[in-house]
Write a protein that holds these residues in place. Structure first.
Motif, PDB file in Angstrom:
ATOM      1  N   LEU A  54       0.777  -1.144  -0.022  1.00 44.41           N
ATOM      2  CA  LEU A  54       0.000   0.124   0.008  1.00 44.41           C
ATOM      3  C   LEU A  54       0.917   1.209   0.065  1.00 44.41           C
ATOM      4  CD1 LEU A  54      -2.687  -0.886   2.818  1.00 44.41           C
ATOM      5  CD2 LEU A  54      -2.911  -0.780   0.192  1.00 44.41           C
ATOM      6  N   LEU A  55       0.648   2.087  -0.894  1.00 41.28           N
ATOM      7  CA  LEU A  55       1.436   3.293  -1.077  1.00 41.28           C
ATOM      8  C   LEU A  55       0.336   4.384  -0.643  1.00 41.28           C
ATOM      9  CD1 LEU A  55       3.298   2.864  -4.533  1.00 41.28           C
ATOM     10  CD2 LEU A  55       4.082   2.437  -2.094  1.00 41.28           C
ATOM     11  N   THR A  56       0.727   5.131   0.110  1.00 34.29           N
ATOM     12  CA  THR A  56      -0.142   6.423   0.424  1.00 34.29           C
ATOM     13  C   THR A  56       0.599   7.474  -0.169  1.00 34.29           C
ATOM     14  OG1 THR A  56      -0.652   5.585   2.692  1.00 34.29           O
ATOM     15  CG2 THR A  56      -1.103   8.085   2.174  1.00 34.29           C
ATOM     16  N   LEU A  57      -0.340   8.378  -0.868  1.00 35.11           N
ATOM     17  CA  LEU A  57       0.268   9.393  -1.957  1.00 35.11           C
ATOM     18  C   LEU A  57       0.205  10.815  -1.054  1.00 35.11           C
ATOM     19  CD1 LEU A  57      -1.121   8.409  -5.262  1.00 35.11           C
ATOM     20  CD2 LEU A  57       1.168   7.657  -4.179  1.00 35.11           C
ATOM     21  N   LEU A  58       0.759  11.668  -1.518  1.00 32.32           N
ATOM     22  CA  LEU A  58       1.076  13.081  -0.899  1.00 32.32           C
ATOM     23  C   LEU A  58      -0.507  13.580  -0.593  1.00 32.32           C
ATOM     24  CD1 LEU A  58       2.731  15.414   0.383  1.00 32.32           C
ATOM     25  CD2 LEU A  58       3.144  16.319  -1.933  1.00 32.32           C
ATOM     26  N   GLY A  59      -1.329  13.378  -1.722  1.00 30.10           N
ATOM     27  CA  GLY A  59      -2.527  13.950  -1.637  1.00 30.10           C
ATOM     28  C   GLY A  59      -3.494  13.155  -0.711  1.00 30.10           C
ATOM     29  N   GLY A  60      -3.036  12.171  -0.116  1.00 27.57           N
ATOM     30  CA  GLY A  60      -4.070  11.171   0.426  1.00 27.57           C
ATOM     31  C   GLY A  60      -4.550  10.068   0.005  1.00 27.57           C
ATOM     32  N   GLY A  61      -4.211  10.008  -1.486  1.00 21.55           N
ATOM     33  CA  GLY A  61      -4.758   8.840  -2.316  1.00 21.55           C
ATOM     34  C   GLY A  61      -4.049   7.510  -1.772  1.00 21.55           C
ATOM     35  N   VAL A  62      -4.398   6.650  -1.905  1.00 21.00           N
ATOM     36  CA  VAL A  62      -3.810   5.179  -1.662  1.00 21.00           C
ATOM     37  C   VAL A  62      -3.705   4.307  -2.784  1.00 21.00           C
ATOM     38  CG1 VAL A  62      -3.845   2.994  -0.230  1.00 21.00           C
ATOM     39  CG2 VAL A  62      -4.570   5.447   0.752  1.00 21.00           C
ATOM     40  N   VAL A  63      -2.661   3.746  -3.374  1.00 18.69           N
ATOM     41  CA  VAL A  63      -2.598   2.633  -4.289  1.00 18.69           C
ATOM     42  C   VAL A  63      -2.152   1.330  -3.734  1.00 18.69           C
ATOM     43  CG1 VAL A  63      -1.473   2.110  -6.323  1.00 18.69           C
ATOM     44  CG2 VAL A  63      -1.796   4.599  -5.712  1.00 18.69           C
ATOM     45  N   ARG A  64      -3.017   0.452  -4.175  1.00 20.09           N
ATOM     46  CA  ARG A  64      -2.878  -0.980  -3.706  1.00 20.09           C
ATOM     47  C   ARG A  64      -1.912  -1.911  -4.741  1.00 20.09           C
ATOM     48  NH1 ARG A  64      -5.171  -3.812   0.534  1.00 20.09           N
ATOM     49  NH2 ARG A  64      -6.609  -2.272   0.608  1.00 20.09           N
ATOM     50  N   GLU A  65      -0.841  -2.261  -4.518  1.00 19.90           N
ATOM     51  CA  GLU A  65      -0.292  -2.758  -5.664  1.00 19.90           C
ATOM     52  C   GLU A  65      -0.094  -4.392  -5.151  1.00 19.90           C
ATOM     53  OE1 GLU A  65       2.539   0.841  -7.282  1.00 19.90           O
ATOM     54  OE2 GLU A  65       3.305  -0.680  -5.550  1.00 19.90           O
ATOM     55  N   LEU A  66       0.310  -5.152  -6.250  1.00 20.40           N
ATOM     56  CA  LEU A  66       0.655  -6.674  -5.978  1.00 20.40           C
ATOM     57  C   LEU A  66       2.135  -6.675  -6.457  1.00 20.40           C
ATOM     58  CD1 LEU A  66      -0.151  -9.527  -5.379  1.00 20.40           C
ATOM     59  CD2 LEU A  66      -0.624  -9.909  -7.865  1.00 20.40           C
ATOM     60  N   ILE A  67       2.989  -7.137  -5.571  1.00 21.20           N
ATOM     61  CA  ILE A  67       4.452  -7.523  -5.745  1.00 21.20           C
ATOM     62  C   ILE A  67       4.456  -8.944  -6.657  1.00 21.20           C
ATOM     63  CG2 ILE A  67       6.711  -7.667  -5.116  1.00 21.20           C
ATOM     64  CD1 ILE A  67       5.535  -4.789  -4.806  1.00 21.20           C
ATOM     65  N   VAL A  68       4.560  -8.817  -7.994  1.00 25.05           N
ATOM     66  CA  VAL A  68       4.629  -9.934  -8.546  1.00 25.05           C
ATOM     67  C   VAL A  68       5.857 -10.853  -8.499  1.00 25.05           C
ATOM     68  CG1 VAL A  68       4.257 -10.925 -11.171  1.00 25.05           C
ATOM     69  CG2 VAL A  68       2.807  -8.863 -10.135  1.00 25.05           C
ATOM     70  N   ALA A  69       7.101 -10.124  -8.673  1.00 24.75           N
ATOM     71  CA  ALA A  69       8.208 -10.706  -8.606  1.00 24.75           C
ATOM     72  C   ALA A  69       9.248  -9.742  -8.160  1.00 24.75           C
ATOM     73  CB  ALA A  69       8.470 -11.249 -10.132  1.00 24.75           C
ATOM     74  N   VAL A  70      10.200 -10.423  -7.379  1.00 23.41           N
ATOM     75  CA  VAL A  70      11.450  -9.646  -6.785  1.00 23.41           C
ATOM     76  C   VAL A  70      12.789 -10.876  -7.452  1.00 23.41           C
ATOM     77  CG1 VAL A  70      12.984  -8.730  -5.087  1.00 23.41           C
ATOM     78  CG2 VAL A  70      10.428  -8.533  -5.079  1.00 23.41           C
ATOM     79  N   ASP A  71      13.241 -10.340  -8.494  1.00 20.84           N
ATOM     80  CA  ASP A  71      14.233 -11.356  -8.998  1.00 20.84           C
ATOM     81  C   ASP A  71      15.514 -10.602  -9.007  1.00 20.84           C
ATOM     82  OD1 ASP A  71      16.060 -12.670 -10.690  1.00 20.84           O
ATOM     83  OD2 ASP A  71      14.460 -13.037 -12.348  1.00 20.84           O
ATOM     84  N   ASP A  72      16.296 -11.106  -7.792  1.00 18.41           N
ATOM     85  CA  ASP A  72      17.726 -10.598  -7.350  1.00 18.41           C
ATOM     86  C   ASP A  72      18.670 -10.726  -8.625  1.00 18.41           C
ATOM     87  OD1 ASP A  72      17.271  -9.139  -5.151  1.00 18.41           O
ATOM     88  OD2 ASP A  72      16.976 -11.319  -4.090  1.00 18.41           O
ATOM     89  N   GLY A  73      18.680 -11.952  -9.291  1.00 17.68           N
ATOM     90  CA  GLY A  73      19.713 -12.352 -10.167  1.00 17.68           C
ATOM     91  C   GLY A  73      19.605 -11.516 -11.381  1.00 17.68           C
TER      92      GLY A  73
END
Length: 139
Positions: free
Chosen positions: A47-66
């Motif tokens: 969940l990202l809370t933006l400066l204006g108060g909006g909230v964005v919900r994101e799904l983290i799909v992949a974190v690929d260190d390689g």
């Protein structure tokens, strides 16, 4: 589907850039301070809370260190999106520099211009923030 691609050359090593990008719970500190004011994680959801108060919900799909690649999808926001998938990938761009590639696919098409503007602003803030952190770590 509209595809937006942004290449950002950053004065920091690929390892420094990747460390900031992969820190999915610290967007408000390490990538977009002042634009994102808070980040929280619940499982694979961010969940990202933006400066204006909006909230964005994101799904983290992949974190690929390689591959130094992070993929995510916006699953809820004020904007009525049908589809949003994005990725960041970090590449070497000469000695002490990196190229951060940000690719976003979005539907409906009529939101592409607004998303492009947000990406342009976000790219400026990310570049400045990562470069400042990289400079500070040298001292």
């Amino acid at each position: 589907m509209a595809t937006i691609r942004k290449d950002i050359v950053i004065e920091a090593t690929p390892e420094q850039v990747w460390e900031a990008v992969r820190d999915v719970g610290a967007v408000h500190r390490r990538l977009m301070p002042g634009y994102v004011v808070a980040t929280s994680i619940d499982g694979d959801t961010r969940l990202l809370t933006l400066l204006g108060g909006g909230v964005v919900r994101e799904l983290i799909v992949a974190v690929d260190d390689g591959a130094h690649r992070l993929a995510y999808a916006v699953i809820e926001s004020r904007m009525p999106l049908i589809h949003h998938h994005a990725s960041f990938q970090v590449f070497t761009e000469g000695a002490g520099h990196s190229r951060l590639v940000w690719i976003t696919d979005v539907l409906p098409h009529e939101f592409a211009t607004e998303i492009q503007l947000r990406i342009e602003r976000g790219a400026i803030v990310m570049k400045e923030t990562i470069e400042e952190e990289a400079r500070d770590s040298r001292y």
